[in-house]
Write a protein that holds these residues in place. Structure first.
Motif, mmCIF file in Angstrom:
data_model
loop_
_atom_site.group_PDB
_atom_site.id
_atom_site.type_symbol
_atom_site.label_atom_id
_atom_site.label_comp_id
_atom_site.label_asym_id
_atom_site.label_seq_id
_atom_site.Cartn_x
_atom_site.Cartn_y
_atom_site.Cartn_z
ATOM 1 N N GLN A 52 0.843 -1.195 0.000
ATOM 2 C CA GLN A 52 0.000 0.000 0.000
ATOM 3 C C GLN A 52 0.882 1.250 0.000
ATOM 4 O O GLN A 52 1.913 1.289 0.659
ATOM 5 N N LEU A 53 0.424 2.254 -0.715
ATOM 6 C CA LEU A 53 1.068 3.564 -0.703
ATOM 7 C C LEU A 53 0.024 4.570 -1.181
ATOM 8 O O LEU A 53 -0.264 4.660 -2.368
ATOM 9 N N TYR A 54 -0.552 5.309 -0.235
ATOM 10 C CA TYR A 54 -1.657 6.186 -0.600
ATOM 11 C C TYR A 54 -1.730 7.403 0.319
ATOM 12 O O TYR A 54 -1.193 7.415 1.431
ATOM 13 N N ALA A 55 -2.397 8.433 -0.193
ATOM 14 C CA ALA A 55 -2.718 9.615 0.598
ATOM 15 C C ALA A 55 -4.168 9.507 1.042
ATOM 16 O O ALA A 55 -5.032 9.072 0.268
ATOM 17 N N GLN A 56 -4.433 9.903 2.261
ATOM 18 C CA GLN A 56 -5.780 9.840 2.811
ATOM 19 C C GLN A 56 -6.135 11.176 3.435
ATOM 20 O O GLN A 56 -5.323 11.793 4.128
ATOM 21 N N GLY A 57 -7.366 11.620 3.183
ATOM 22 C CA GLY A 57 -7.799 12.886 3.745
ATOM 23 C C GLY A 57 -9.294 13.072 3.594
ATOM 24 O O GLY A 57 -10.026 12.132 3.277
ATOM 25 N N ARG A 58 -9.727 14.309 3.816
ATOM 26 C CA ARG A 58 -11.150 14.625 3.744
ATOM 27 C C ARG A 58 -11.371 15.772 2.775
ATOM 28 O O ARG A 58 -10.621 16.754 2.761
ATOM 29 N N VAL A 59 -12.407 15.621 1.975
ATOM 30 C CA VAL A 59 -12.887 16.688 1.097
ATOM 31 C C VAL A 59 -14.330 16.955 1.503
ATOM 32 O O VAL A 59 -15.231 16.186 1.153
ATOM 33 N N GLY A 60 -14.534 18.003 2.271
ATOM 34 C CA GLY A 60 -15.859 18.232 2.842
ATOM 35 C C GLY A 60 -16.174 17.150 3.846
ATOM 36 O O GLY A 60 -15.435 16.926 4.813
ATOM 37 N N GLU A 61 -17.254 16.425 3.617
ATOM 38 C CA GLU A 61 -17.673 15.334 4.502
ATOM 39 C C GLU A 61 -17.290 13.963 3.955
ATOM 40 O O GLU A 61 -17.720 12.940 4.485
ATOM 41 N N VAL A 62 -16.481 13.918 2.909
ATOM 42 C CA VAL A 62 -16.131 12.663 2.244
ATOM 43 C C VAL A 62 -14.694 12.285 2.570
ATOM 44 O O VAL A 62 -13.779 13.109 2.462
ATOM 45 N N ASP A 63 -14.474 11.027 2.995
ATOM 46 C CA ASP A 63 -13.130 10.492 3.197
ATOM 47 C C ASP A 63 -12.592 10.014 1.851
ATOM 48 O O ASP A 63 -13.282 9.287 1.112
ATOM 49 N N VAL A 64 -11.345 10.361 1.550
ATOM 50 C CA VAL A 64 -10.773 10.092 0.241
ATOM 51 C C VAL A 64 -9.439 9.364 0.392
ATOM 52 O O VAL A 64 -8.646 9.675 1.293
ATOM 53 N N LYS A 65 -9.186 8.384 -0.494
ATOM 54 C CA LYS A 65 -7.887 7.739 -0.627
ATOM 55 C C LYS A 65 -7.429 7.853 -2.073
ATOM 56 O O LYS A 65 -8.226 7.655 -2.995
ATOM 57 N N LEU A 66 -6.125 8.121 -2.248
ATOM 58 C CA LEU A 66 -5.536 8.223 -3.574
ATOM 59 C C LEU A 66 -4.225 7.467 -3.588
ATOM 60 O O LEU A 66 -3.346 7.739 -2.760
ATOM 61 N N GLY A 67 -4.089 6.493 -4.507
ATOM 62 C CA GLY A 67 -2.859 5.719 -4.597
ATOM 63 C C GLY A 67 -3.150 4.239 -4.635
ATOM 64 O O GLY A 67 -4.164 3.796 -5.174
#
Length: 446
Positions: free
Chosen positions: A177-192
């Motif tokens: 695994q290698l990803y960025a995780q964060g929040r955009v408004g009320e949505v949890d986001v993963k990229l990678g």
């Protein structure tokens, strides 16, 4: 006269009481000298006049103002100290870089009917590295290392699939695994690249190179209903033996040139009951062949210690397109609670084309593909191809135990029937082989 002296005594008492209440100690009070009139030389107290009362009032007002200013300064210092303490606690509880993981010592034993199985002893280490960027975003990685104690070979040496050099774990060496995780408004986001499991690992259990968006809706049960959308590249074996697969129907090694669209829902419907579902579509880029899979299930606590889970799945393939399982578990083994344990039994029918990634889940293997294929072929030259399996129908009995904190002992035994099939025709032959699988594993968390 008496009333005047009483008033003179009550006013400073109230002021001093007020200062004590707000938590500040005013400057040195000279009230005794000022409140008591100077005694005359003949021993008689001077009379209290209107002017002396006004003077004392001005002095008390000045002292009260000084006490209030001191209280304001103290409050400002306390606020500053609280902010600094909050920052220190946050750095302690959420350090900028956090490294943890777990190790596994594993012994597997596979047995097949009229076919020589193998034993395999391996040691694993999974290392997780988390880096907090700010309050909303962070970076995560997982690194897996394996060594086969039977032959002293490392992991990811091309031991999965036809030809022994395609597919399987080689697809992700050695960064799982290698990803960025964060929040955009009320949505949890993963990229990678992130690891994705469908509910109960029933139809999807693989890494995705892409993105994920997850949204939670509060419910009356105190738990959120979660909806997760995933999209990206994956490695998949789902087209092996598919009758619509004109490109490589015998390609049990799978393909890394696939993309997935996946929607998972987990919805609380009662205090201890959840309804789950998973819809997914896998498309191979080479020829645009695609397969859709849908599963629905539930888990519920029958009482404090007894948990029941069940699910069923169906794909749009015309063969091997239905699977189901039901599991009953007593207690729960938690690594943070020494002495905790669980015992479970699982009955299931697993067919190849209801999964979206691996041919079978739960480490049930076809003799011709998987992590054991090379060793099995070496022990059974020319014979494995007569034992291709398209389904497993059987039972698993398992137990987990936590002898000391941050460790776990895992034992399970699986037995049943492997339904053999002809990959070229994409159909079961009607013959079934006895199959059993035993695993003993010791886990240590750090």
């Amino acid at each position: 006269m008496n009333k005047g002296f009483a008033a003179c005594g009550l006013v400073p008492a109230l002021v001093l009481g007020t200062c004590g209440t707000v938590g500040a100690q005013p400057a040195a009070v000279e009230a005794p000298a000022q409140m008591t009139q100077v005694t005359a030389s003949d021993g008689m107290a001077e009379p209290v006049t209107q002017e002396s009362l006004q003077q004392m009032r001005r002095q008390l007002e000045e002292q009260l103002q000084q006490a209030q200013e001191l209280q304001q300064r103290l409050n400002a210092q306390l606020d500053s100290l609280d902010k600094r303490m909050t920052k220190v606690e946050k750095k302690t509880d959420q350090p900028a870089v956090d490294i943890h993981g777990y190790g596994r010592l594993r012994w597997d034993k596979q047995n097949f009917e009229d076919f020589k199985g193998i034993d395999r002893k391996t040691v694993w280490m999974n290392l997780f590295v988390n880096h907090r960027i700010n309050d909303k975003w962070s970076l995560h990685s997982e690194h897996e290392f394996e060594n086969d104690l039977s032959n002293n070979h490392g992991a990811y040496e091309g031991d999965a699939g036809y030809g022994y050099n395609v597919g399987g774990k080689q697809y992700s060496r050695p960064v799982l695994q290698l990803y960025a995780q964060g929040r955009v408004g009320e949505v949890d986001v993963k990229l990678g690249r992130f690891y994705l499991q469908s509910p109960y690992k029933f139809t999807f259990d693989e890494k995705v190179d892409g993105w994920q968006a997850s949204y939670g809706v509060p419910t009356r049960w105190g738990r959120k209903a979660n909806f997760t959308l995933n999209s990206g590249n994956i490695y998949s074996k789902v087209f092996y033996g598919d009758r619509d697969n004109k490109l490589d129907p015998w390609g049990e090694g799978g393909s890394g040139n696939c993309r997935v669209l996946s929607l998972i829902s987990e919805i609380p419907v009662a205090k201890n009951t959840n309804i789950t579902s998973h819809y997914g579509k896998v498309t191979r880029r080479d020829d645009h062949l695609s397969r859709k899979t849908f599963s629905v299930g539930f888990d519920t606590k029958l009482n404090r210690d007894l948990k029941l889970s069940a699910a069923m799945a169906k794909s749009d393939s015309d063969t091997l397109n239905k699977s189901h399982f039901i599991q009953l578990q007593y207690k729960e083994a938690r690594p943070d609670i020494p002495g905790s344990f669980d015992i479970y039994v699982k009955k299931y029918l697993q067919r190849g084309h209801t999964g979206m990634t691996n041919w079978f889940n739960d480490d049930i293997i076809d003799p011709t593909s998987g992590d054991y294929s090379k060793e099995l072929n070496d022990k059974n030259p020319g014979n494995p191809w007569d034992h291709r399996a398209g389904e497993f129908n059987g039972l698993r009995i398992g137990a987990d135990f936590v002898p000391v904190r941050n460790t776990k002992l895992l034992l399970h035994y699986t037995y049943g029937k492997l339904g053999l099939f002809d990959a070229g025709l994409g159909t079961l032959t009607g013959k079934q082989d006895d199959y059993s699988f035993f695993r003993a594993q010791w886990e240590v968390y750090f």
